[in-house]
Design a protein around this motif. Sequence first.
Motif, PDB file in Angstrom:
ATOM      1  N   CYS A  18      -5.598 -18.885 -20.558  1.00 48.54           N
ATOM      2  CA  CYS A  18      -4.205 -18.501 -20.708  1.00 48.54           C
ATOM      3  C   CYS A  18      -3.754 -17.756 -19.449  1.00 48.54           C
ATOM      4  N   CYS A  20      -0.555 -15.579 -17.859  1.00 47.07           N
ATOM      5  CA  CYS A  20       0.663 -14.867 -18.244  1.00 47.07           C
ATOM      6  C   CYS A  20       1.384 -14.324 -17.023  1.00 47.07           C
ATOM      7  N   CYS A  84      -3.757 -19.356 -25.218  1.00 46.69           N
ATOM      8  CA  CYS A  84      -2.783 -18.282 -25.420  1.00 46.69           C
ATOM      9  C   CYS A  84      -2.632 -17.915 -26.887  1.00 46.69           C
ATOM     10  N   GLY A 108       2.105 -15.574 -29.116  1.00 46.13           N
ATOM     11  CA  GLY A 108       0.866 -15.823 -28.403  1.00 46.13           C
ATOM     12  C   GLY A 108       0.350 -14.588 -27.713  1.00 46.13           C
ATOM     13  N   CYS A 110       0.295 -13.750 -24.744  1.00 50.87           N
ATOM     14  CA  CYS A 110       1.164 -13.174 -23.712  1.00 50.87           C
ATOM     15  C   CYS A 110       2.339 -12.388 -24.287  1.00 50.87           C
ATOM     16  N   CYS A 142       3.756 -15.414 -21.434  1.00 51.45           N
ATOM     17  CA  CYS A 142       2.933 -16.596 -21.185  1.00 51.45           C
ATOM     18  C   CYS A 142       3.647 -17.592 -20.285  1.00 51.45           C
TER      19      CYS A 142
END
Length: 144
Positions: A18, A20, A84, A108, A110, A142
């Motif tokens: 993920c 961000c 994420c 998520g 982020c 994200c």
Amino acid sequence: MAIVVLGALLFSSAAQACTCLEMSPRAALRQADGAVSARLIQIDPVDRYGADYLYRVRRVYKPGPGLRAGETVSVHSGINGASCGLPDDNARWYGLFLSRREGQWSGGLCGIAPPREIAAAARALRRGDELASPVADSTPDCAS
């Protein structure tokens, strides 16, 4: 040689994590459709990639359909941190910035911040305080 290249491609796509972008809690709160502090109750996998996370809401910082203190809310997210997805720790309270699409909440990794940061951002926005830069604090958003 082809096996090495193929292996590298397969490994690199599986190893993606993920990513961000940094965003202040105020900017994230303005952008979110809803924001709460909540504790995870359970996770219901939907498929290989996603799950519905059931949270008990403690406080609502930005209201929306079904966001009420003391109630539960289902939030759709990725199944793990690499996609994420939301954390699976049910021993702590999370501050969640949420999006609403097609009648369902989503969020998520982020869109998480300490609840105290979301509370401070909500207070600042209510009183019109725009002193913080839009990209300053520690709340990530994200990018993928």
